[in-house]
Design a protein around this motif. Structure first.
Motif, short mmCIF file in Angstrom:
data_model
loop_
_atom_site.label_atom_id
_atom_site.label_comp_id
_atom_site.label_asym_id
_atom_site.label_seq_id
_atom_site.Cartn_x
_atom_site.Cartn_y
_atom_site.Cartn_z
N UNK B 10 0.84 -1.21 0.00
CA UNK B 10 0.00 0.00 0.00
C UNK B 10 0.87 1.25 0.00
N UNK B 11 1.92 1.23 0.82
CA UNK B 11 2.80 2.40 0.90
C UNK B 11 3.54 2.60 -0.41
N UNK B 12 3.95 1.49 -1.02
CA UNK B 12 4.64 1.59 -2.32
C UNK B 12 3.72 2.18 -3.38
N UNK B 13 2.47 1.72 -3.38
CA UNK B 13 1.48 2.24 -4.34
C UNK B 13 1.31 3.74 -4.12
N UNK B 14 1.23 4.14 -2.84
CA UNK B 14 1.04 5.55 -2.52
C UNK B 14 2.21 6.39 -3.03
N UNK B 15 3.43 5.88 -2.84
CA UNK B 15 4.63 6.61 -3.30
C UNK B 15 4.59 6.76 -4.82
N UNK B 16 4.25 5.66 -5.52
CA UNK B 16 4.20 5.70 -6.98
C UNK B 16 3.12 6.68 -7.45
N UNK B 17 1.96 6.65 -6.79
CA UNK B 17 0.87 7.56 -7.17
C UNK B 17 1.30 9.01 -6.94
N UNK B 18 1.99 9.28 -5.82
CA UNK B 18 2.46 10.64 -5.54
C UNK B 18 3.45 11.11 -6.60
N UNK B 19 4.37 10.22 -6.98
CA UNK B 19 5.35 10.57 -8.01
C UNK B 19 4.64 10.88 -9.33
#
Lengths: 144, 155
Positions: B10-19
């Protein structure tokens, strides 16, 4: 060194038909280690030269990149807008949108990217060069 | 990279979405600014003859040089004053017409200035909003005191 008798399937046993003496085994191990160290030394030296050349290339590219960025910033008025913001910042409160757009429009983006890329290349190559020089010293020590 | 791998899915997805959001924002900002610049350059080019050679000039439209430039500001040397219009030549040899109104704030360095301080040869930096004729309605202008482009370097 602690030597144990070779297994019946050992290559050495089959090749020479006898168990090697401890001196021969030591010599062989020393020769192998020296070979490995010499090979590592050669590779570290080649890498050090390559990184030194890359650092020099990065430094040479950095000069025209900075020069281009500077002249672009002067010609586009970016330096004037920055100066305006620094000296008359309080008076510009009502024109914040205009000054922000002026800064964005005149920013030397390409030049900044070039300078940043050259700096990154230089920084990376210098780090690797220092690491390779340390490795070279270590291997030379090991050979001597 | 190691710390990124240690994050939960979930955190990885969030980082990718933010980028991705940051990239989309930068792209959108670049498109918006580029569109404004191109629009201003087109209007400036279309009205170049009227602005610099008078209305109905036979030279009319100036050939596009294929370049775009800032729509919200100008800096350079004053080449003509015909209030409320001021023609400014930028260091990259582009002339722009500035419109100075009653709401324009004029400064001579830090001191309060007026339109009488604008003389040919003075170095100015102005910001404002573009109009439909390819001019800039100035909201703030700074005139550099005692400077002339022919005698004093700009920095």
């Amino acid at each position: 060194m602690n030597h144990t008798a070779p297994q019946s399937g050992s290559g050495f046993y089959f090749a020479f038909g006898a168990e090697p003496s401890p001196q021969t085994a030591d010599r062989l191990a020393d020769q192998v280690m020296e070979r490995i160290t010499t090979d590592r030394l050669r590779r570290a030296r080649t890498a050090a030269w390559l990184y030194a050349l890359s650092t020099a290339l990065g430094a040479v590219l950095l000069i025209p990149a900075i020069s281009y960025t500077y002249s672009f910033a002067v010609d586009s008025g970016f330096s004037d807008y920055l100066s305006l913001l620094a000296t008359n910042g309080a008076d510009l409160a009502g024109s914040w949108k205009a000054i922000t757009l002026s800064l964005v429009e005149s920013a030397p983006l390409v030049g900044s990217v070039l300078v940043l890329a050259a700096l990154l290349v230089c920084g990376f190559c210098i780090t690797r060069l220092v690491s390779d020089i340390n490795r070279l010293k270590h291997y030379r020590h090991a050979i001597i | 990279m190691q710390s990124f791998k240690s994050l939960s899915a979930a955190a990885r997805t969030l980082v990718v979405v933010c980028i991705l959001l940051v990239l989309i924002l930068v792209f959108w900002a670049g498109s918006a600014v580029g569109y404004r610049q191109a629009d201003f350059a087109f209007r400036w080019d279309r009205h170049y003859g009227d602005m610099f050679m008078g209305p109905g000039s036979p030279f009319g439209m100036r050939p596009m040089r294929g370049e775009i430039f800032q729509a919200n500001g100008a800096s350079g040397t004053i080449v003509a004053v015909n209030l409320p219009f001021i023609a400014v030549q930028s260091p990259n040899q582009t002339e722009k017409v500035l419109v100075v109104g009653t709401s324009t704030i004029i400064r001579i360095a830090h001191a309060v200035g007026s339109t009488t301080d604008m003389r040919v040869g003075a170095i100015v930096t102005a910001v404002g909003t573009p109009d439909a004729q390819g001019r800039i309605i100035v909201s703030f202008m700074r005139v550099m005191p005692f400077m002339s482009a022919s005698t004093t370097p700009r920095w």
